[in-house]
Design a protein around this motif. Structure first.
Motif, mmCIF file in Angstrom:
data_model
loop_
_atom_site.group_PDB
_atom_site.id
_atom_site.type_symbol
_atom_site.label_atom_id
_atom_site.label_comp_id
_atom_site.label_asym_id
_atom_site.label_seq_id
_atom_site.Cartn_x
_atom_site.Cartn_y
_atom_site.Cartn_z
ATOM 1 N N PRO A 1 15.737 40.701 -0.630
ATOM 2 C CA PRO A 1 15.363 41.259 0.675
ATOM 3 C C PRO A 1 16.100 40.521 1.791
ATOM 4 O O PRO A 1 16.139 39.291 1.816
ATOM 5 N N ALA A 2 16.702 41.276 2.705
ATOM 6 C CA ALA A 2 17.473 40.661 3.793
ATOM 7 C C ALA A 2 16.571 39.920 4.771
ATOM 8 O O ALA A 2 17.015 38.995 5.442
ATOM 9 N N SER A 3 15.291 40.309 4.823
ATOM 10 C CA SER A 3 14.369 39.666 5.762
ATOM 11 C C SER A 3 14.119 38.213 5.390
ATOM 12 O O SER A 3 13.757 37.405 6.234
ATOM 13 N N GLY A 4 14.312 37.864 4.127
ATOM 14 C CA GLY A 4 14.139 36.488 3.688
ATOM 15 C C GLY A 4 12.698 36.132 3.397
ATOM 16 O O GLY A 4 12.416 35.116 2.805
ATOM 17 N N GLY A 5 11.763 36.947 3.826
ATOM 18 C CA GLY A 5 10.359 36.652 3.597
ATOM 19 C C GLY A 5 9.864 37.095 2.237
ATOM 20 O O GLY A 5 8.741 36.819 1.860
ATOM 21 N N GLU B 1 17.607 46.908 4.101
ATOM 22 C CA GLU B 1 18.847 46.779 3.347
ATOM 23 C C GLU B 1 18.828 45.463 2.579
ATOM 24 O O GLU B 1 18.297 44.465 3.066
ATOM 25 N N PRO B 2 19.437 45.449 1.405
ATOM 26 C CA PRO B 2 19.393 44.212 0.605
ATOM 27 C C PRO B 2 20.440 43.199 1.051
ATOM 28 O O PRO B 2 21.477 43.549 1.595
ATOM 29 N N GLY B 3 20.135 41.956 0.794
ATOM 30 C CA GLY B 3 21.140 40.914 0.874
ATOM 31 C C GLY B 3 21.728 40.785 -0.525
ATOM 32 O O GLY B 3 21.007 40.864 -1.515
ATOM 33 N N VAL B 4 23.018 40.626 -0.617
ATOM 34 C CA VAL B 4 23.680 40.547 -1.915
ATOM 35 C C VAL B 4 24.204 39.123 -2.095
ATOM 36 O O VAL B 4 24.918 38.613 -1.236
ATOM 37 N N VAL B 5 23.816 38.494 -3.210
ATOM 38 C CA VAL B 5 24.238 37.122 -3.488
ATOM 39 C C VAL B 5 24.948 37.095 -4.842
ATOM 40 O O VAL B 5 24.387 37.523 -5.852
ATOM 41 N N VAL B 6 26.177 36.597 -4.827
ATOM 42 C CA VAL B 6 26.970 36.437 -6.051
ATOM 43 C C VAL B 6 27.485 35.001 -6.065
ATOM 44 O O VAL B 6 28.105 34.561 -5.093
ATOM 45 N N SER C 1 26.576 34.789 -0.043
ATOM 46 C CA SER C 1 26.257 36.142 0.411
ATOM 47 C C SER C 1 27.538 36.952 0.537
ATOM 48 O O SER C 1 28.528 36.481 1.106
ATOM 49 N N VAL C 2 27.498 38.157 -0.008
ATOM 50 C CA VAL C 2 28.656 39.055 0.044
ATOM 51 C C VAL C 2 28.173 40.450 0.411
ATOM 52 O O VAL C 2 26.973 40.719 0.475
ATOM 53 N N THR C 3 29.117 41.360 0.626
ATOM 54 C CA THR C 3 28.791 42.756 0.878
ATOM 55 C C THR C 3 29.070 43.567 -0.385
ATOM 56 O O THR C 3 29.720 43.080 -1.314
ATOM 57 N N PHE C 4 28.609 44.812 -0.396
ATOM 58 C CA PHE C 4 28.864 45.665 -1.562
ATOM 59 C C PHE C 4 30.363 45.916 -1.733
ATOM 60 O O PHE C 4 30.853 46.006 -2.851
ATOM 61 N N ALA C 5 31.102 46.020 -0.634
ATOM 62 C CA ALA C 5 32.550 46.223 -0.721
ATOM 63 C C ALA C 5 33.218 45.005 -1.359
ATOM 64 O O ALA C 5 34.186 45.138 -2.128
ATOM 65 N N GLN C 6 32.724 43.826 -1.057
ATOM 66 C CA GLN C 6 33.299 42.611 -1.638
ATOM 67 C C GLN C 6 33.016 42.511 -3.136
ATOM 68 O O GLN C 6 33.793 41.913 -3.873
ATOM 69 N N ILE C 7 31.903 43.098 -3.579
ATOM 70 C CA ILE C 7 31.577 43.067 -5.013
ATOM 71 C C ILE C 7 32.692 43.728 -5.817
ATOM 72 O O ILE C 7 33.153 43.185 -6.816
ATOM 73 N N ALA C 8 33.126 44.907 -5.360
ATOM 74 C CA ALA C 8 34.177 45.623 -6.088
ATOM 75 C C ALA C 8 35.463 44.804 -6.140
ATOM 76 O O ALA C 8 36.113 44.715 -7.185
ATOM 77 N N THR C 9 35.807 44.152 -5.034
ATOM 78 C CA THR C 9 37.010 43.326 -5.000
ATOM 79 C C THR C 9 36.880 42.141 -5.949
ATOM 80 O O THR C 9 37.815 41.823 -6.702
ATOM 81 N N VAL D 1 28.374 42.887 -16.267
ATOM 82 C CA VAL D 1 27.703 42.719 -14.977
ATOM 83 C C VAL D 1 26.205 42.783 -15.201
ATOM 84 O O VAL D 1 25.701 43.676 -15.874
ATOM 85 N N GLU D 2 25.499 41.814 -14.638
ATOM 86 C CA GLU D 2 24.035 41.797 -14.689
ATOM 87 C C GLU D 2 23.523 41.976 -13.257
ATOM 88 O O GLU D 2 23.839 41.172 -12.386
ATOM 89 N N ILE D 3 22.761 43.037 -13.031
ATOM 90 C CA ILE D 3 22.194 43.307 -11.710
ATOM 91 C C ILE D 3 20.736 42.880 -11.733
ATOM 92 O O ILE D 3 19.967 43.314 -12.580
ATOM 93 N N ARG D 4 20.378 42.010 -10.784
ATOM 94 C CA ARG D 4 19.016 41.481 -10.682
ATOM 95 C C ARG D 4 18.452 41.892 -9.329
ATOM 96 O O ARG D 4 19.069 41.650 -8.300
ATOM 97 N N ALA D 5 17.284 42.517 -9.340
ATOM 98 C CA ALA D 5 16.617 42.935 -8.104
ATOM 99 C C ALA D 5 15.111 42.817 -8.308
ATOM 100 O O ALA D 5 14.622 42.916 -9.435
ATOM 101 N N PRO D 6 14.359 42.607 -7.223
ATOM 102 C CA PRO D 6 12.899 42.554 -7.359
ATOM 103 C C PRO D 6 12.356 43.881 -7.883
ATOM 104 O O PRO D 6 12.956 44.941 -7.661
#
Length: 151
Positions: free
Chosen positions: A69-73, A81-86, A90-98, A112-117
């Protein structure tokens, strides 16, 4: 009559030096402890959805995408919108593809392993999967916890 010569074999008793063996074993233990810590460092503590079926599997060399969660709480608000951490950054979805294209050029068959709440909307996971498809990655896995496990 022929004389028989008795051949006597001297038995030598030598002790086995176990020091090199112990050194190698300790080095292996330290190596596996470090590798385990590095692999765990990529996984942010999340309350993953529960799965009653399926197999527990550790991919060979995985690329882990954490959707938080982008709110951090920890609370997920509608339309959030989600925060993406790799790899801890922190990265963006566009950076993931790169990043995936770069890793694919070095490592064959990237996993690729996708982890989400568990409470995350599917659109978060869908965007991560779209980034993987854009990079040409075919092996995408969704992380879940066993019923009763803690994150």
């Amino acid at each position: 009559m022929k004389k028989r010569h008795a051949i006597q074999h001297e038995q030598t008793v030598s002790a086995v030096n176990a020091t090199p063996l112990i050194d190698v074993v300790l080095c292996m233990v330290i190596f596996f402890l470090m590798v385990g810590q590095l692999a765990e460092g990529q996984r942010i503590p999340l309350e993953l959805p529960e799965a009653r079926l399926g197999e527990t599997e550790s991919p060979r060399e995985s690329f882990i995408i954490n959707l938080v969660p982008a709110s951090g709480g920890g609370e997920i608000a509608p339309g959030d919108e989600p925060g993406v951490v790799v790899n801890g950054e922190s990265v963006t979805f566009a950076q993931i593809a790169t990043m995936l294209r770069e890793k694919s050029s070095r490592v064959q068959d990237v996993v690729v392993e996708i982890r989400a709440p568990g409470a995350a909307p599917y659109r978060w996971v869908e965007r991560a999967m779209d980034a993987c498809a854009e990079a040409g990655v075919r092996d995408v896995r969704l992380a879940a916890s066993r019923a009763g496990d803690r994150p």
